[in-house]
Design an enzyme around this catalytic site. Sequence first.
Site, PDB file in Angstrom:
ATOM      1  NE  ARG A  30      -4.197  -1.751   0.588  1.00  0.00           N
ATOM      2  CZ  ARG A  30      -5.174  -1.841   1.490  1.00  0.00           C
ATOM      3  NH1 ARG A  30      -5.351  -0.915   2.393  1.00  0.00           N
ATOM      4  NH2 ARG A  30      -6.003  -2.855   1.435  1.00  0.00           N
ATOM      5  NE  ARG A  34      -7.149   4.754   2.608  1.00  0.00           N
ATOM      6  CZ  ARG A  34      -7.887   3.938   3.349  1.00  0.00           C
ATOM      7  NH1 ARG A  34      -9.052   4.349   3.795  1.00  0.00           N
ATOM      8  NH2 ARG A  34      -7.468   2.724   3.659  1.00  0.00           N
ATOM      9  NE  ARG A  43     -10.383   7.163  -2.896  1.00  0.00           N
ATOM     10  CZ  ARG A  43     -11.701   7.281  -3.024  1.00  0.00           C
ATOM     11  NH1 ARG A  43     -12.220   8.172  -3.842  1.00  0.00           N
ATOM     12  NH2 ARG A  43     -12.512   6.493  -2.345  1.00  0.00           N
ATOM     13  CG  ASP A  79      -8.848  -2.988  -4.085  1.00  0.00           C
ATOM     14  OD1 ASP A  79      -8.234  -2.425  -3.173  1.00  0.00           O
ATOM     15  OD2 ASP A  79      -9.642  -3.922  -3.894  1.00  0.00           O
ATOM     16  CE1 TYR A 157     -12.787  -7.024   1.567  1.00  0.00           C
ATOM     17  CE2 TYR A 157     -11.156  -8.634   0.889  1.00  0.00           C
ATOM     18  CZ  TYR A 157     -11.509  -7.535   1.641  1.00  0.00           C
ATOM     19  OH  TYR A 157     -10.591  -6.937   2.469  1.00  0.00           O
TER      20      TYR A 157
END
Length: 357
Positions: A30, A34, A43, A79, A157
Amino acid sequence: MQDFPPLVNDTLLRAARGDDVERIPVWVMRQAGRYLPEFRALRAEHNFFKICQTPELVAEVTLQPIRRYDLDAAIIFSDILVVPQALGMVVEMKPGVGPVLPEPLSSPSDIEKLKFPVDVKEKLGYVFEGITLTRHKLEGKVPLIGFSGAPWTLMCYMIEGGGSKTMSKAKNWLYQHPNSSHELLKILTDVTVDYLVEQVIAGAQLLQVFESNAEYLAREQFEEFSIPYFKTISEQVKKQLEKRGVESVPMTIFAKGAHHSLKKLGNIGFDIVGLDWTMIPNEARNQVGPHITLQGNLDPCALYGSKEAIKKLTHEMLSAFGKSRYIANLGHGIYPDVDPEHLKVFIDTIHEYKWST
Ligand code: 1CP
C-alpha cells in the site's frame, strides 16, 4: 514486447532470484495510498475505481511514492476487487468504510450469476494499459510489481459483501457447501491465472498474490481451500507464459497469519514468501529452507513510534533476516494515518544499514 527502457535498479529482482545485492531492496505494501497527501488530493477529485480504470491516473498514483522515497520497486495501483467486478459483481469504495459489494453471493446458486468465463483482456484491459504506461513512465528506475488477490480472500469479499471481523458467512460455505466453495475457488483461480499472465505480458516484472484472509483459516482448511489454488496459480502462470514465449517473473505469496503452513508455502512454486509482523524470521527461514526469498515484516504500527524507535526496530528486523535472499517490507499494508516522514526513516535505515562481514 513494448520496448521498455532498460532497468537501472534491479536489486529487487536479484534478491528475488537469490543473487548478491549491495543493499537490501525495500518496497511497502500500500505504498501508493492514503497516508500520502498527494494521493488524498487526487482521490478528492476522482472516484477510487475511476482512478483504477484510467491508465494516466494509475501511472500518476503508482509513481507518487517513487518520487518521494528511495524505494526499490513500484506496485501498480489497483485493487484486488477488480476481479469480482470482472465477474459481473458491483463493488463500491465507500470513503471511511472500504469496499462494499451490495449484492454479495448469498447462496451457492448465486455462483451461476457470475459472468464466467471472463475475457480478461476485455474486462480488465485498463489494468494492462495502466501497467504498460507506468512501466514506460518509470523510465527503468525500479521494477514494477503486478498483483492479485488469492481465491479464498476474493471469495470472502464476494460472500461477506465487504470487510468482516469474522468471515463467518464465507466460512459457513466451507463447512456447509464445500463442493460449491471449491467450484467458486476454481473459477477465481482460472480468472486469476489469466489476469496475472496478462499483467506480465503488459510489463509487470514480479507478481504478488495476496491471501490477506489466510488468518481466518485453521491449518486443515488452509490446506484444503487455499494452498492447492496457490499451487495451480504458480504452475499455470509459469506454464502459460512459456506457451506465449514470454519469460516468467518471480512470484510472491503473502498469506497473512499462515504460521502453520510456512513449510508448505516454501514448496508450491513461489520464489518469495511474504511474512506478516507476527512471524519470526529465523523460524520462517527454517521452515521454507534456503532457496526461497523472504519478504517482510515490520509491524505497520511500528511507524507510529519515534524516529529513533523506528530505526532500532528496523535494525533488529534486518539482523534477524540477514542479507541474503531478503526483501524488506512491512508485515502488512501501511496505515493511512502514518506520518510520511516516518516511512522515509524506515526506507533510509534499510539502505544505510552496515552489514558486518
Ligand atoms: O500497494 C499498493 O500501493 C497498491 C495498491 C493496492 C493494493 C495492492 C490497493 C489500493 N489495494 C491493494 C490490495 C488489497 N485491497 C488487498 C490485499 C492487501 C491487503 O491486505 O492490504 C485487500 C484485502 C484489498 C481490499 C481493500 N481495498 C481494503 C481492505 C478492506 C478490509 O478491511 O477488508 C481497502 C480499505 C481497500 C481500498 C483501497 N485499496 C487501495 C487503496 C489506496 C484503498 C483506499 C481506498 C480509498 O482511497 O478510499
